[in-house]
Design a protein around this motif. Structure first.
Motif, PDB file in Angstrom:
ATOM      1  N   ARG A   1     -10.383  -1.109   7.026  1.00  0.00           N
ATOM      2  CA  ARG A   1     -10.189  -0.747   5.624  1.00  0.00           C
ATOM      3  C   ARG A   1     -10.950  -1.709   4.723  1.00  0.00           C
ATOM      4  NH1 ARG A   1      -4.437  -0.056   2.304  1.00  0.00           N
ATOM      5  NH2 ARG A   1      -5.386   0.154   0.245  1.00  0.00           N
TER       6      ARG A   1
ATOM      7  N   GLU B   1     -14.591  -0.843   4.826  1.00  0.00           N
ATOM      8  CA  GLU B   1     -14.871   0.361   4.042  1.00  0.00           C
ATOM      9  C   GLU B   1     -14.904   0.037   2.547  1.00  0.00           C
ATOM     10  OE1 GLU B   1     -15.714   3.935   2.551  1.00  0.00           O
ATOM     11  OE2 GLU B   1     -15.896   3.317   4.649  1.00  0.00           O
ATOM     12  N   GLU B   2     -13.963  -0.771   2.098  1.00  0.00           N
ATOM     13  CA  GLU B   2     -13.910  -1.124   0.676  1.00  0.00           C
ATOM     14  C   GLU B   2     -15.097  -1.982   0.266  1.00  0.00           C
ATOM     15  OE1 GLU B   2     -10.146  -3.067   0.507  1.00  0.00           O
ATOM     16  OE2 GLU B   2      -9.005  -1.207   0.223  1.00  0.00           O
TER      17      GLU B   2
ATOM     18  N   PHE C   1      -8.435   5.722   4.711  1.00  0.00           N
ATOM     19  CA  PHE C   1      -8.429   4.269   4.548  1.00  0.00           C
ATOM     20  C   PHE C   1      -7.675   3.859   3.287  1.00  0.00           C
ATOM     21  CE2 PHE C   1     -12.154   4.080   7.519  1.00  0.00           C
ATOM     22  CZ  PHE C   1     -11.523   3.274   8.450  1.00  0.00           C
ATOM     23  N   LYS C   2      -7.822   4.638   2.243  1.00  0.00           N
ATOM     24  CA  LYS C   2      -7.112   4.328   1.002  1.00  0.00           C
ATOM     25  C   LYS C   2      -5.603   4.390   1.198  1.00  0.00           C
ATOM     26  CE  LYS C   2      -6.779   5.647  -3.863  1.00  0.00           C
ATOM     27  NZ  LYS C   2      -7.251   6.587  -4.920  1.00  0.00           N
TER      28      LYS C   2
ATOM     29  N   GLN D   1      -4.006   3.983   4.074  1.00  0.00           N
ATOM     30  CA  GLN D   1      -3.621   3.333   5.341  1.00  0.00           C
ATOM     31  C   GLN D   1      -2.243   2.677   5.229  1.00  0.00           C
ATOM     32  OE1 GLN D   1      -5.125  -0.657   6.940  1.00  0.00           O
ATOM     33  NE2 GLN D   1      -6.498   0.799   7.964  1.00  0.00           N
TER      34      GLN D   1
END
Length: 254
Positions: free
Chosen positions: A99, A102-103, A165-166, A168
């Motif tokens: 995550r 990804e961010e 992912f946001k 998660q």
């Protein structure tokens, strides 16, 4: 109370005080050792976190490269004709470090594909092979990955990918519940009439687990996230620093 009794009482009090002091010192030593262990673990395993804080993320461009889902579950994001350099992204939707990647570097990865600077290949896998934490962590990962396999490709795939992912969940609680996955898919633009039943039945789960095992063994993965550029694993300090990641990909294209 006689003299002997008073002396015995005093000795008992002193003994009790010494025992209490010893207990306090023991608790203090245990706390110190525990704190040192946590700091040591953070220093080793949290390197990705520090790297993620030291580089500014890009903004995703207005357009994305075409997204195609392969038969094995891997997903290619690339402009037509772009075959190299190849940037492989191995990730687990329940992995906190994934995550963070990804961010931090997710926008750069998407932009490189959109600019025709790289062929990006996503490999969603379930890295948790053991039934740890009562199986919650592995089950969360499996539901999410199985659900995204129900999307045939295109913009809805990457929108759902980012949403996972946001949203998660913590590794300690059940998350990625079926109703939520279905709702997120519709919000992402999935219109396939079979999407809901596919997610509900988790029909893609066996194929996903088989793929995960195959990828981990063939790629010799020790964890996620892992980025490989033309087959060579990138250092964490490159993967989590957008500017350095971009430069590495541009250098690989020369």
């Amino acid at each position: 109370m006689g003299k002997a009794a008073r002396e015995q009482s005093a000795r008992d009090r002193i003994k009790a005080q010494r025992e209490e002091q010893l207990r306090r010192e023991k608790r203090k030593r245990v706390a110190t050792i525990a704190t040192a262990a946590v700091v040591a673990i953070a220093a080793v395993g949290g390197g990705w976190w520090f790297a993620a804080q030291s580089s500014k993320s890009e903004q995703v461009g207005a357009s994305l490269a075409p997204i195609t889902v392969a038969g094995d579950g891997s997903v290619v994001m690339a402009r037509p004709g772009v075959e190299k350099p190849v940037l492989d992204v191995f990730e687990d939707f329940q992995c906190p470090a994934c995550r963070a990647l990804e961010e931090t570097s997710g926008p750069t990865i998407k932009n490189l594909a959109a600019e025709g600077k790289a062929k990006v290949v996503y490999h969603p896998i379930t890295i948790f092979q053991e039934q740890t934490n009562k199986g919650i962590t592995r089950a969360n990962s499996l539901r999410a990955a199985s659900a995204i396999r129900c999307i045939p490709g295109g913009a809805p795939w990457i929108a759902f990918h980012d949403k996972l992912f946001k949203e998660q969940p913590s590794e300690l609680v059940e998350g990625f519940k079926i109703p939520d996955l279905i709702a997120w898919g519709k919000d992402a633009g999935v219109t396939d009439p079979g999407f809901e039943s596919c997610v509900t039945s988790q029909e893609k789960a066996p194929a996903h687990l088989e793929y995960s095992t195959k990828v981990m063994e063939s790629q010799k993965l020790t964890g996620t996230p892992t980025l490989k550029l033309n087959g060579t694993e990138l250092d964490t300090n490159v993967a989590f620093k957008p500017a350095d990641l971009r430069q590495a990909v541009l250098d690989a294209a020369k």
